[in-house]
Design an enzyme around this catalytic site. Structure first.
Site, PDB file in Angstrom:
ATOM      1  N   ASN A   9       0.873  -1.171   0.000  1.00  0.00           N
ATOM      2  CA  ASN A   9       0.000   0.000   0.000  1.00  0.00           C
ATOM      3  C   ASN A   9       0.908   1.218   0.000  1.00  0.00           C
ATOM      4  OD1 ASN A   9      -1.820   2.041   0.494  1.00  0.00           O
ATOM      5  ND2 ASN A   9      -2.242   1.427   2.615  1.00  0.00           N
ATOM      6  N   LYS A  11       0.144   4.279  -0.314  1.00  0.00           N
ATOM      7  CA  LYS A  11      -0.452   5.504   0.251  1.00  0.00           C
ATOM      8  C   LYS A  11      -0.165   6.679  -0.695  1.00  0.00           C
ATOM      9  CE  LYS A  11      -0.010   3.334   4.693  1.00  0.00           C
ATOM     10  NZ  LYS A  11       0.094   3.446   6.129  1.00  0.00           N
ATOM     11  N   HIS A  95      -9.374   1.527   4.628  1.00  0.00           N
ATOM     12  CA  HIS A  95      -8.107   1.678   5.351  1.00  0.00           C
ATOM     13  C   HIS A  95      -8.317   2.622   6.542  1.00  0.00           C
ATOM     14  CE1 HIS A  95      -4.033   2.811   6.349  1.00  0.00           C
ATOM     15  NE2 HIS A  95      -3.681   1.664   5.805  1.00  0.00           N
ATOM     16  N   GLU A  97      -6.635   4.941   7.700  1.00  0.00           N
ATOM     17  CA  GLU A  97      -6.379   6.367   7.445  1.00  0.00           C
ATOM     18  C   GLU A  97      -7.592   7.021   6.807  1.00  0.00           C
ATOM     19  OE1 GLU A  97      -2.693   5.743   5.395  1.00  0.00           O
ATOM     20  OE2 GLU A  97      -1.765   5.196   7.307  1.00  0.00           O
ATOM     21  N   GLU A 167      -5.559  -4.828  10.462  1.00  0.00           N
ATOM     22  CA  GLU A 167      -4.529  -3.832  10.740  1.00  0.00           C
ATOM     23  C   GLU A 167      -4.836  -3.109  12.050  1.00  0.00           C
ATOM     24  OE1 GLU A 167      -2.373  -2.575   6.945  1.00  0.00           O
ATOM     25  OE2 GLU A 167      -4.191  -1.390   7.008  1.00  0.00           O
ATOM     26  N   GLY A 173       2.353   2.335  10.732  1.00  0.00           N
ATOM     27  CA  GLY A 173       3.304   3.430  10.561  1.00  0.00           C
ATOM     28  C   GLY A 173       4.000   3.843  11.849  1.00  0.00           C
ATOM     29  N   SER A 213       3.273  -2.082  10.235  1.00  0.00           N
ATOM     30  CA  SER A 213       4.725  -2.176  10.424  1.00  0.00           C
ATOM     31  C   SER A 213       5.285  -3.558  10.117  1.00  0.00           C
ATOM     32  CB  SER A 213       5.121  -1.729  11.838  1.00  0.00           C
ATOM     33  OG  SER A 213       4.676  -0.403  12.076  1.00  0.00           O
TER      34      SER A 213
HETATM   35  P1  PGA Z   1       2.803   0.319   7.562  1.00  0.00           P
HETATM   36  O1  PGA Z   1       1.356   0.530   6.908  1.00  0.00           O
HETATM   37  O2  PGA Z   1       3.319  -0.987   7.029  1.00  0.00           O
HETATM   38  O3  PGA Z   1       3.609   1.498   7.108  1.00  0.00           O
HETATM   39  O4  PGA Z   1       2.617   0.284   9.041  1.00  0.00           O
HETATM   40  C1  PGA Z   1       0.475  -0.541   6.759  1.00  0.00           C
HETATM   41  C2  PGA Z   1      -0.805  -0.021   6.182  1.00  0.00           C
HETATM   42  O5  PGA Z   1      -1.256   1.063   6.563  1.00  0.00           O
HETATM   43  O6  PGA Z   1      -1.431  -0.685   5.318  1.00  0.00           O
END
Ligand code: PGA
Length: 256
Positions: A9, A11, A95, A97, A167, A173, A213
């Site tokens: 992903n 982003k 997601h 976010e 998640e 993140g 992460s």
């Molecule tokens: P990250 O993001 O691996 O940077 O923690 C995962 C995600 O948001 O899908």
């Protein structure tokens, strides 16, 4: 669908030029054919370049959001058909976010998932608890409810085109990763919820990814868990070496 699926992903990262460079590099390292499923979910403006870059490799391309109406007066939105035409065969919906910053709700996640499925896209539905829920001991209730609401009106046949990405919001993140046991346990709760809706057989086939992460160092330990069938990778998917190392870990795991 493959039993293990590693999805990136990106982003809001990578220009079109950077996308082309990424695919030139990654395609020397990854051959998705014969191994686990590999998907890269890129910004809308990178879809065409990514689809071209991935041609002949077996790597699938996805978007990161989709609108639920087919067309019309929805300024700034993009339809499932537009995504398909641009080269996407997958799309992420829900997601955290989008839930946190853009007002996405369980209801709109469900509408988006259904519209994407109806248009023939495969859907990666994201869900997961906030830190507060984990600390209060209600993680299972939260993910079970999110799973049920996301899948409302999704047929058993359509479920075959669904991946659920678990998640935990506190792990995205942040560099904090759920332990393999935590990831396995909560993915197991999601699978049990799906079994209660569609039966055990369908639930067994469902690909449930862990995200938050995940990187080249912790991937093997997470992927070894029975309920974890892949990963949704943010930060580490921007680096060809890290992403291909995660794909390699998944391929190793499939051989076990
Ligand atoms: P990250 O993001 O691996 O940077 O923690 C995962 C995600 O948001 O899908």
């Amino acid at each position: 669908m493959k039993k293990t699926v590693i999805a990136g992903n990106w982003k809001m990262n990578m220009t079109r030029a950077e996308t082309k460079a990424f695919f030139r590099e990654i395609t020397t390292q990854i051959r998705a054919k014969g191994g686990c499923g590999v998907v890269l979910c890129v910004p809308f403006t990178d879809l065409a370049a990514a689809a071209r870059g991935a041609r002949g490799t077996g790597i699938k391309i996805g978007a990161q959001n989709v609108h639920y109406e087919k067309k019309g007066a929805y300024t700034g939105e993009i339809s499932a058909e537009m995504l398909r035409e641009a080269g996407a065969s997958y799309v992420i919906v829900g997601h955290s976010e989008r839930r946190q910053y853009f007002g996405e709700t369980d209801e709109t996640v469900n509408l988006r998932a259904r519209a994407a499925l109806a248009a023939g896209l495969k859907v990666i539905i994201c869900l997961g608890e906030m830190l507060d829920a984990r600390e209060k001991g209600v993680t299972d209730e939260v993910v079970s409810m999110q799973t049920k609401l996301a899948l409302r009106g999704v047929s058993e046949k359509e479920l075959r085109s669904v991946i659920i990405a678990y998640e935990p919001v506190w792990a995205i993140g942040t560099g904090l990763t759920a332990t393999p046991e935590q990831a396995d346990e909560t993915c197991g709760v999601i699978r049990a919820t799906v079994a209660s809706l569609y039966g055990k057989k369908a639930a067994k086939k469902l690909v449930i990814q862990y995200g938050g992460s995940m990187n080249e160092k912790n991937a093997a330990d997470l992927l070894r868990m029975p309920n974890v069938n892949g990963g949704l990778i943010g930060g580490a998917s921007l680096k060809p070496a890290a992403f291909s190392a995660i794909v390699a870990a998944a391929n190793e795991n499939e051989k076990r």
